[in-house]
Structure formats: structure tokens, C-alpha cells
Design an enzyme around this catalytic site. Sequence first.
Site, PDB file in Angstrom:
ATOM      1  N   ASP B  10       1.015  -1.067   0.079  1.00  0.00           N
ATOM      2  CA  ASP B  10      -0.019   0.017   0.064  1.00  0.00           C
ATOM      3  C   ASP B  10       0.971   1.068  -0.164  1.00  0.00           C
ATOM      4  O   ASP B  10       2.166   1.300   0.347  1.00  0.00           O
ATOM      5  CB  ASP B  10      -0.897   0.090   1.148  1.00  0.00           C
ATOM      6  CG  ASP B  10      -1.739   1.193   1.356  1.00  0.00           C
ATOM      7  OD1 ASP B  10      -2.481   1.758   0.342  1.00  0.00           O
ATOM      8  OD2 ASP B  10      -1.693   1.822   2.276  1.00  0.00           O
ATOM      9  N   SER B  11       0.455   2.400  -0.212  1.00  0.00           N
ATOM     10  CA  SER B  11       1.148   3.654  -0.283  1.00  0.00           C
ATOM     11  C   SER B  11       1.605   3.752   1.262  1.00  0.00           C
ATOM     12  O   SER B  11       2.363   4.621   1.387  1.00  0.00           O
ATOM     13  CB  SER B  11       0.343   4.601  -0.990  1.00  0.00           C
ATOM     14  OG  SER B  11      -0.828   5.018   0.125  1.00  0.00           O
ATOM     15  N   GLY B  43      -2.520   9.113  -4.135  1.00  0.00           N
ATOM     16  CA  GLY B  43      -3.591   9.759  -4.819  1.00  0.00           C
ATOM     17  C   GLY B  43      -3.438  11.018  -5.478  1.00  0.00           C
ATOM     18  O   GLY B  43      -4.497  11.357  -6.167  1.00  0.00           O
ATOM     19  N   CYS B  73      -3.677  -0.506  -2.359  1.00  0.00           N
ATOM     20  CA  CYS B  73      -3.984   0.685  -2.602  1.00  0.00           C
ATOM     21  C   CYS B  73      -4.675   0.760  -3.757  1.00  0.00           C
ATOM     22  O   CYS B  73      -4.313   0.363  -4.806  1.00  0.00           O
ATOM     23  CB  CYS B  73      -2.676   1.322  -2.736  1.00  0.00           C
ATOM     24  SG  CYS B  73      -2.534   3.161  -3.304  1.00  0.00           S
ATOM     25  N   GLU B 151      -5.748  11.124   8.709  1.00  0.00           N
ATOM     26  CA  GLU B 151      -4.368  11.185   9.181  1.00  0.00           C
ATOM     27  C   GLU B 151      -4.212  12.142  10.327  1.00  0.00           C
ATOM     28  O   GLU B 151      -3.396  11.822  11.212  1.00  0.00           O
ATOM     29  CB  GLU B 151      -3.434  11.476   8.013  1.00  0.00           C
ATOM     30  CG  GLU B 151      -3.582  10.575   6.954  1.00  0.00           C
ATOM     31  CD  GLU B 151      -2.228   9.516   6.759  1.00  0.00           C
ATOM     32  OE1 GLU B 151      -0.925   9.898   7.066  1.00  0.00           O
ATOM     33  OE2 GLU B 151      -2.605   8.459   6.328  1.00  0.00           O
ATOM     34  N   CYS B 183     -10.989   3.916  -1.606  1.00  0.00           N
ATOM     35  CA  CYS B 183      -9.718   4.530  -1.085  1.00  0.00           C
ATOM     36  C   CYS B 183      -9.784   3.613   0.330  1.00  0.00           C
ATOM     37  O   CYS B 183     -10.894   3.703   1.041  1.00  0.00           O
ATOM     38  CB  CYS B 183      -9.750   5.681  -0.700  1.00  0.00           C
ATOM     39  SG  CYS B 183      -8.317   6.201   0.249  1.00  0.00           S
ATOM     40  N   HIS B 185      -8.679   4.254   3.167  1.00  0.00           N
ATOM     41  CA  HIS B 185      -8.819   5.195   4.196  1.00  0.00           C
ATOM     42  C   HIS B 185     -10.360   5.281   4.455  1.00  0.00           C
ATOM     43  O   HIS B 185     -10.831   5.479   5.786  1.00  0.00           O
ATOM     44  CB  HIS B 185      -8.167   6.355   3.912  1.00  0.00           C
ATOM     45  CG  HIS B 185      -6.659   6.698   4.478  1.00  0.00           C
ATOM     46  ND1 HIS B 185      -5.777   6.048   3.511  1.00  0.00           N
ATOM     47  CD2 HIS B 185      -5.944   7.216   5.457  1.00  0.00           C
ATOM     48  CE1 HIS B 185      -4.371   6.212   3.875  1.00  0.00           C
ATOM     49  NE2 HIS B 185      -4.771   7.063   5.136  1.00  0.00           N
TER      50      HIS B 185
END
Lengths: 264, 264
Positions: B10-11, B43, B73, B151, B183, B185
Site C-alpha cells: 500500500d502507499s 492519490g 492501494c 491521518e 480508498c 482510508h
Amino acid sequence: MNKKPIGVFDSGIGGLTVYRAIKQRLPRERVIYLGDTARLPYGSKSESAIIRFSEENAHFLMNHEVKLIVVACNSSSSYAVPHLQASLKVPVIGVIEPGAQAAVELSRKKVGVIGTSATIMSGAYEAAIRKRNPCLEIVSRDCPLFVPLVEEGWVDHAVTRMVAEEYLVPLKKVGIDSLVLGCTHYPVLSKVIGGVMGEGIRLIDSGVTTAGQVDSILRNLGWLNHDPPDSEDDFYVTDFPDRFRRVGGIFLNRKIARVSVAGN
Amino acid sequence: MNKKPIGVFDSGIGGLTVYRAIKQRLPRERVIYLGDTARLPYGSKSESAIIRFSEENAHFLMNHEVKLIVVACNSSSSYAVPHLQASLKVPVIGVIEPGAQAAVELSRKKVGVIGTSATIMSGAYEAAIRKRNPCLEIVSRDCPLFVPLVEEGWVDHAVTRMVAEEYLVPLKKVGIDSLVLGCTHYPVLSKVIGGVMGEGIRLIDSGVTTAGQVDSILRNLGWLNHDPPDSEDDFYVTDFPDRFRRVGGIFLNRKIARVSVAGN
């Protein structure tokens, strides 16, 4: 040396506020700008990563035979400037020392510092201000959402005002009299930040002071360029030249003609 | 092959939602996870940068002799999966196809897709949904501020609700009946997103469907591990292991013991 260009690097596009200040002060100087758009933002990265990225950026500029390097990114300036000064053969200027100088000149009693998490965690502004005036009180805080809000273009948006209030009201309450905008994106939010802080609190953008320091160093070395520059400024990015060309135009109020990709 | 680990990249940290789904479905499989925290987020990066980063991440996992690679990701999945499938000798699974499959199964008429700018610009979800059901209407939009809000930890904050309204009310108004959280997140914001969308609209998280696909591919190849794994899972990051350890604990509801730095 006089004909050689000045090198400027940033994690991305925000350093254009510093670039613009340099060109206003020294219109005869040619500038090579590098934005590390493939790895931005630096503000959420570690000290070791920021130092490594900064060394690679400086190396790229040195290969273009620059006579001086301006580290236009606050996160890079916080961690990497002493490393670069020790290893490079040209003067290296960050934005922290000039910003601290301006803060000391403009603050009377209590100064606020805002920036990315990396910049604030480094304590670089505190150290640079304390060195100059140990009596100034310093209150700092990171504002991680300001950069994505600018990048989203929400420069004068209700959400941005709400975020600014969340971040800044505590600084206002403790009675700061000036506020260092310790990230090159933040001057774009001056209106919103000023609106929260009110008229009595001065906002300090280190771009202008940094340009002044570039001027005096080149002048002292006898390295200023006295003729009009031979060619246009060069802009390099590590990713997404089209986006840099488009958004950069907003920062500079003019079209950026040439943006090339620099492999990192 | 049975004893070899599954590789997940993943990123950064968001892919842990996919990791968790894989471990719930296949608790006997050992996993090697790589988060490219030095270059996150993906992204906002270009197609060519995302493909290059993804190839480097996959190469790192191949050096650890993984039997299958999961691209956790969405931005990487949108652009890089066909490249990786063509060049690697192990199966490569992205999160787009499983997410599209779930969307087709759960939507009746009109499906919404939200994701990063890179994911939405790629049109990968639209293509994958259309391939399965050309009659479903698709409405998509990028939500660039959701990742920085997660985040920042503003998971249930008035600002996050306001941003979600700005992004999502237009999708609600056009009458979507399900919404793909494109996404990794975004599942963290399920409560806020669900609050804006209302009860009639299903939220689709592709992590669970992706884990199902990993299961069926390994089962068909006869590569499932039938014994308890020999050792703990390994977590690698390209920057900031401490932060990954701390924030990752929130994603997984348990402590992550070993996080190592992988040079990229």
C-alpha cells in the site's frame, strides 16, 4: 559566477512564493527551480527521509551549476540545511533563519509559529528565534490540514475558516502578537488566517526576508548578475508537470512556459 | 508454495484494512506487508509515478518470495495491476475488481464511487463495473481531503462532517443506491459518510471481497497453507516506522510488534 543561476528547491509548488520574492528583489538573476512533486508532502515525513530527499534535490541543482541554493521548503530547511552547508561548495540558505530574523524584529513579547508536523517537531524556528532573542516567548503548533486545503483550492471556504479556528484560536487566546507562517503554502491562506487572528497580530512570511538574504550574500561575494539574464528560468518537477504548470500559474499570476521532468 | 507468504503493499497505512480482512478470512496465511510511507500519498500523483512506485514495491515483495501479491492501494490498483500481472510470475490482485464485483451485486440502479484524484481520474472502477453490468449508472467524484482528515485523526469531527457534506450531498441528490469506498482510508470514516448518505444507501468496502478473491485463487491453485504459520507477519515501511506502529495499532486494534524500514 555572476552569470550562473540560483537554485531553488521545494517539496512541490509552495516554494514558488519564495521564488517570486527572489525574482522581485533580483530580477536579473536566472533561477532553476526544482519541485519534488513525486514525494510531496515532506511535512509528514521523518527527519532521515527529509534529509535524504533534500540531498538528492541539492545534487540535481549542483549538476546544473548553480552558484547558491535556496531551500524553499520549511520542512527541508528545518532538518537539512546544516547537512547541505557542510557538504556543498556553494552557499545554502534555508527559510527558517530569515523567518526567525523577521519574527525577532516584529514581535514584542510573544510569537506564534505554525507549520507542518515535521517543521514544528524539529523545533528549528524556536531554536533560531531563541538564539536571537532569548526573552521572546514562543508558542508553536502544527496545522497538517492547511496544505491539503490549499491544494484542493479551498482558499476562502467555510471549511478552511473552521479548520483555521480550530488550529489558531488557542494561539490567539494565549496572546501572541505576531505569527510566523512557517510553511510556504500558508501565505496563500493569509486572508483566512488573518481573519481568525484579528488585526493586531502580524503575519510573517519568510519569503521576502529570504530574498533579502540571497541579495546580501551574492552582493558580498560579488556574484550578482548585472546584465539581463541570458535565458528564461527553468522549472523541473519529479512528477506531474501539467499540474505544476496549471497550479503554479495561480501562485505566480503568470503562465509558466517550460516545466520539465527531472528523474530522481 | 503453501508455506510461502502473501505479499501486500500500500502507499502507507490504509492497506491495513485489506490486511485485516485477509487475516480474518485466512488466519493460517503468513503476510508480508509493505507501506511506502516515504512517498505517500499516491492519490495526488501521476499515472507514471504510481506505476513506477508500484513496480518497486512489488519487486521488494518478490525478493521476499511471496506466492501472491495484493495491491491494497486503490490508486495503485487503478493504474499498475495490469503492468504487474504482465511482468510478475505470481498472481496479482488489486482492490478495484473485487470492489466492482461487490458494487454490481449490491446496486440496483445507480452506484456512486468515491476515491482519491488518481483513482477517480483513472476511470478504473467505472470500467470494471461496466464490464460486469453495462446498465448500472455510475456517478463518481474524488474526495482529496478525506485522507488527510483521517491521518489528522479527525474521524468524528464537525469539520469532517462538513467536508463530507460538500463532497457527498451531490451524490445523494442524484439518487445513488450504493457507494463504493474506493480508498482504503475511507472505511475509517464510515460513520460520517453513512451519516451524510442516510440509511438507504449501502457503503461498499472492497477489503472483504478482496480477501475472498485471495482465498479462491489460492484454493484453486492448491497453495493454501494448512498449518499454523511458522512465524509472525512482517511489516515494512519506507519511512517513519514508529508512526506506522502507533497509527497501525488503531487500524488493527492490536499492537504491531515488528516494523522494519525497507530502503526504496
